[in-house]
Design a protein around this motif. Structure first.
Motif, PDB file in Angstrom:
ATOM      1  N   TRP A 104       0.895  -1.254   0.139  1.00  0.00           N
ATOM      2  CA  TRP A 104       0.075   0.060  -0.048  1.00  0.00           C
ATOM      3  C   TRP A 104       0.869   1.315   0.083  1.00  0.00           C
ATOM      4  N   CYS A 106       3.885   1.514  -1.067  1.00  0.00           N
ATOM      5  CA  CYS A 106       4.626   1.695  -2.381  1.00  0.00           C
ATOM      6  C   CYS A 106       3.940   2.206  -3.374  1.00  0.00           C
ATOM      7  N   ILE A 107       2.614   1.813  -3.449  1.00  0.00           N
ATOM      8  CA  ILE A 107       1.556   2.409  -4.386  1.00  0.00           C
ATOM      9  C   ILE A 107       1.388   3.909  -4.257  1.00  0.00           C
TER      10      ILE A 107
END
Length: 124
Positions: A104, A106-107
């Motif tokens: 999450w 990294c997104i």
């Protein structure tokens, strides 16, 4: 010679506004999830503080990003400046809390980077 006023925002700004609204919405979801159900996160992997503190931080940053997205949609120069700052803050908090939910974070780091890049390269 055109007599119509150019009230349209640059396409890069429009794209950045949509992405920052999406990132802000995801931050709000992250914050609500952290406050309501801790089983999805690894609280022991956080760099500092508790998951509840990070939940509130994400809620606040997400709400600010939603407001900044609306300001960018208006085409105001202040919106672009605040958008770059908001994206930077989003990258920073996601990097610091990456241990709780790495995918999450990294997104959201990638989405905030896209906003930062779009606003910086489409400055007019």
């Amino acid at each position: 010679m055109s007599t119509t006023s150019s009230s349209r925002i640059p396409s890069g700004w429009a794209f950045a506004a949509v992405v920052i609204v999406v990132a802000g919405s995801l931050d709000v979801i992250w914050g609500l999830a952290a406050l309501s159900d801790k089983e999805y996160f690894r609280e022991g992997e956080l760099l500092f503080e508790t998951l509840q503190t990070w939940g509130w931080i994400y809620l606040i940053v997400g709400a600010i990003q939603l407001g900044i997205g609306a300001l960018i949609f208006t085409g105001h120069g202040l919106g672009a400046g605040l958008g770059m700052f908001g994206a930077f803050v989003g990258i920073l908090i996601n990097f610091v809390s990456i241990g709780a939910y790495p995918l999450w974070s990294c997104i959201l780091i990638a989405l905030n980077f896209v906003v930062l890049f779009q606003l910086a390269t489409n400055w007019e």
